[in-house]
Write an enzyme that holds these catalytic residues in place. Structure first.
Site: not given
Ligand code: HEB
Length: 729
Positions: A97, A265
């Site tokens: 982020h 993921h």
């Molecule tokens: Fe992520 C977590 C959505 C891309 C790495 N994710 C997360 C959550 C959600 C999301 C709703 C839950 C938060 C809380 O704690 O409640 N993503 C999402 C979307 C997209 C994404 C719609 C576009 C397609 N991711 C992404 C990327 C990366 C990531 C590109 C790197 C390479 N995530 C992640 C991790 C986690 C999440 C390692 C877990 C955290 C904890 O365990 O605390």
């Protein structure tokens, strides 16, 4: 990038807007206001200009730092216990982020300066609970102090998190210097957050497209809405479209999007155990005694794991604290049904999961709970193009690992600019095309430089032509993601040369001539040196004996290292310094000058003196009706003089708009005779109409300041020419 990417910056769906849209002051009118203390140029940076972050970073015990971070991963704190006893996934989300706000169109956002510490990002709904992730890092930040910036720490912690769970990484480059105030970035105009009902930004039926430069689909999101477009889990096509569009705007193609999302993921879980209305407000709005925390809930709830962040609940895989192949296996092997989380969010659950394919409970490993996929994840199997990639990655785990590691590296380093800015022992040796690699150049001898400059000035090319060429090359630089600039001489590639702002035909002629005269000097140096020679001549003609000392040793980028498409967003929509405007925009033309000056890293006086000087030198883009004269308020173009300011402030001239152009073009007539004297644009007149800019124009127009004008111009000019020489710093 996808075909839907691009579009003109500053072009929304009609109407006008303020340059920076909705600001912190609009969101949090009651927040403490420090701005009065930053008047008179006082800085908020406690480390001051003498602090050299490169030096501080290079002196760090890097291995010890990484070992401390590794230990932190499993050092669960009672006030915010680690899910599965491992903070890794949480930190990956923090780093993603931090980096994920980057957008290609203006290069702003990204992990480069530690902005997640400040509003609005610290309080974006999508950054929910990342206040805790950052706070978990404080003891390490405190221990290493100035040797590691928050900005670097966020990214490095993401890497260590991946590595400590067995995942692949490609490298790490340090060098992100912290700032100590929120950066002003256009994040949109909506006055509601995503969780308060802000509209989704792409609605094809209503002709609504994602406004450039934005890259998020709703106010307060990093990218897409995980539950579907505007929260609708049944719009698969729309979900895939939103993913493609938003990821393209952060420079990610389909393969990178699939690799990143699946790889990310593979780890961790989503949090939606309790309805969101049980939480307090965001950090920026919360009570003093919460000490910068937001989204508060009581300690018992936290202890039990009754946490709500996104509102979605559950882990993606049965092994959320390890790098495995399970994400694609579960996604592709199971059928999924739509269910609601305890917080009421739409999510997808495997039908009849095997016991061993269920996830451990985040607090109690002996308990098994169902895994889940978000509507966004589901597109990695439902969208035909994403699916091809998902299947390939499932069948070739090594390819997946490589793609994830590279895409993660790009995600977290895309906004750092040239590789010369990377620090530390883990900088990958391989050059990557998105780094805009430029081979090292050689410094020409003083006599070669003098000889070349003399030849240039005898070549018949005019001051204005040479100044325009040098400006065209150097002013591609953006201080946001540190791309562009004179190094590499990308300007000589047709795709850049042919930008309308550059007067391609004239520029082509100049470049060809410089190429003919330059001998062993690189094209990149030749362009800048020719500009310097022209400014020196113009200064001399104006009665100033000044030398323009620009750096040399630039290299020329190779055609095969030039990713033309990735340069498209660098084309200026407006360049007030050259009095260029593509078409009327949704923000005022003079606002775009401010935006550009900011991207060039200029102060207000630097912007002012540069603009006035460039006008005097006749360095404007050819205007459709007025050729090279619009805004050139002097009878002796090509001579470095303060005539622009003198004539702009002359009360003998009366200005009026020219009907044909609405309010973009103005004619200045002699107040007595009514005779036409000048043509100018909004960008010119704002230096007489705006009280602050007028005050600066007065300085440069005043008797006794002629030499100051000339030397200030040369200083600012040199700053722009050398703005991208990170290889020297
Ligand atoms: Fe992520 C977590 C959505 C891309 C790495 N994710 C997360 C959550 C959600 C999301 C709703 C839950 C938060 C809380 O704690 O409640 N993503 C999402 C979307 C997209 C994404 C719609 C576009 C397609 N991711 C992404 C990327 C990366 C990531 C590109 C790197 C390479 N995530 C992640 C991790 C986690 C999440 C390692 C877990 C955290 C904890 O365990 O605390």
């Amino acid at each position: 990038t996808g075909e839907m990417s691009g579009g003109c910056p500053f072009h929304g769906d009609g109407g006008t807007r303020a340059l920076f849209g909705r600001t912190n002051k609009d969101w949090w009118p009651d927040a403490l206001d420090l701005s009065i203390l930053t008047q008179e140029g006082k800085s908020v940076d406690p480390l001051g200009e003498d602090f050299d972050y490169c030096e501080a970073f290079n002196a760090i015990d890097y291995d010890a730092l990484k070992a401390d971070l590794t230990a932190l991963m499993t050092d669960s704190q009672e006030w915010w216990p680690a899910d599965y006893g491992h903070y890794g996934p949480f930190f990956i989300r923090m780093a993603w982020h931090a980096a994920g706000t980057y957008r290609t169109s203006d290069g702003r956002g990204g992990a480069g300066s530690g902005q997640q510490r400040f509003a609005p990002l610290n309080s974006w709904p999508d950054n929910g609970n990342l206040d805790k992730a950052r706070r978990l890092l404080w003891p390490i930040k405190q221990k290493y102090g100035n040797h590691i910036s928050w900005a670097d720490l966020f990214v490095l912690t993401g890497n260590v998190a991946i590595e400590s769970m067995g995942g692949p990484t490609f490298g790490f480059g340090g060098g992100r210097k912290d700032v100590y105030e929120p950066e002003t970035v256009y994040w949109g105009t909506e006055d509601l957050w995503v969780d308060q009902g802000a509209e989704t930004r792409i609605i094809p039926d209503e002709g609504k497209a994602l406004e450039t430069p934005l890259a998020a689909i709703q106010m307060g999101l990093i990218y897409v809405n995980p539950e579907g477009p505007g929260g609708n889990p049944h719009d698969d096509e729309g979900m895939a479209r939103d993913m493609r569009e938003t990821f393209a705007r952060m420079a990610m193609n389909d393969e990178e999007t699939v690799a990143l999302t699946a790889g990310g993921h593979t780890f961790g879980k989503a949090h939606g155990a309790v309805p969101a209305d049980q939480l307090s407000g965001s950090p920026e709005s919360e009570a003093l005694e919460l000490m910068g925390f937001g989204w508060a809930t009581d300690a018992d709830q936290i202890g039990e794991g009754h946490i709500t962040t996104s509102g979605i609940e559950g882990a993606w895989t049965n092994t959320p604290d390890k790098w495995t192949e399970n994400y694609f296996r579960l996604l592709l092997d199971y059928d999924y049904e739509l269910v609601q989380s305890p917080a009421g969010a739409n999510q997808w659950q495997p039908i009849n999961p095997k016991e061993e394919d269920m996830a451990p409970d985040a607090r109690d490993p002996s308990k098994k709970v169902p895994t889940m996929m978000t509507t966004a994840d589901m597109q990695l199997k439902r969208d035909p193009e994403y699916r091809k990639i998902s299947e390939r990655f499932r069948n070739d785990h090594e390819a997946f690992k490589d793609a994830f590691a590279r895409a993660w590296f790009k995600l977290t380093h895309r906004d750092m600019g040239p590789k010369a800015r990377y620090l530390g022992p883990e900088v990958p040796s391989e050059d990557l095309i998105w780094q805009d690699p430029v081979p090292a150049g050689t410094k020409p001898s003083d006599s070669a430089v003098a000889d070349f400059k003399a030849k240039v000035m005898g070549s018949g090319l005019s001051v204005s032509e040479l100044v325009k060429a040098a400006w065209a090359s150097a002013s591609t630089y953006r201080n946001s993601d540190h791309r562009g600039g004179a190094n590499g001489a990308h300007i000589r590639f047709d795709e850049i040369r042919n930008w309308a702002v550059n007067d391609p035909e004239e520029l082509g002629k100049v470049l060809a001539k410089l190429d003919e005269l330059r001998g062993d000097i690189s094209m990149a140096d030749a362009i800048v040196l020719a500009g310097a020679a022209a400014v020196e001549k113009a200064a001399k003609d104006g009665g100033f004996d000044l030398s323009v000392t620009v750096s040399t040793g630039r290299g020329d980028a190779r055609r095969e290292d030039f990713d033309a498409e990735s340069w498209e967003p660098l084309e200026p929509f407006a360049d007030g310094f050259r009095n260029y405007l593509k078409t009327k925009a949704t923000v005022k033309t003079e606002d775009m000058l401010i935006d550009r000056a900011n991207l060039l890293g200029l102060s207000v006086p630097e912007m002012t003196v540069l603009l006035g000087g460039l006008r005097a030198l006749g360095a404007v883009s050819k205007h459709a009706d007025h050729g090279n004269s619009i805004g050139v308020l002097t009878d002796r173009p090509g001579v470095l003089s303060n005539d622009f300011f003198v004539n702009l402030l002359d009360m003998g001239t009366k200005w009026r708009t020219v009907d044909k152009s609405g309010d973009e073009e103005f004619v200045g007539t002699d107040r007595k005779s009514g005779e036409e004297k000048w043509r100018a644009t909004r960008t010119d007149l704002v230096f007489g109409s705006n009280s602050q800019l007028r005050a600066l124009s007065e300085v440069y127009a005043a008797n006794g300041n002629e030499a100051k004008f000339a030397s200030d111009f040369v200083k600012a000019w040199t700053k722009v020419m050398d703005a991208d020489r990170f290889d020297l710093k």
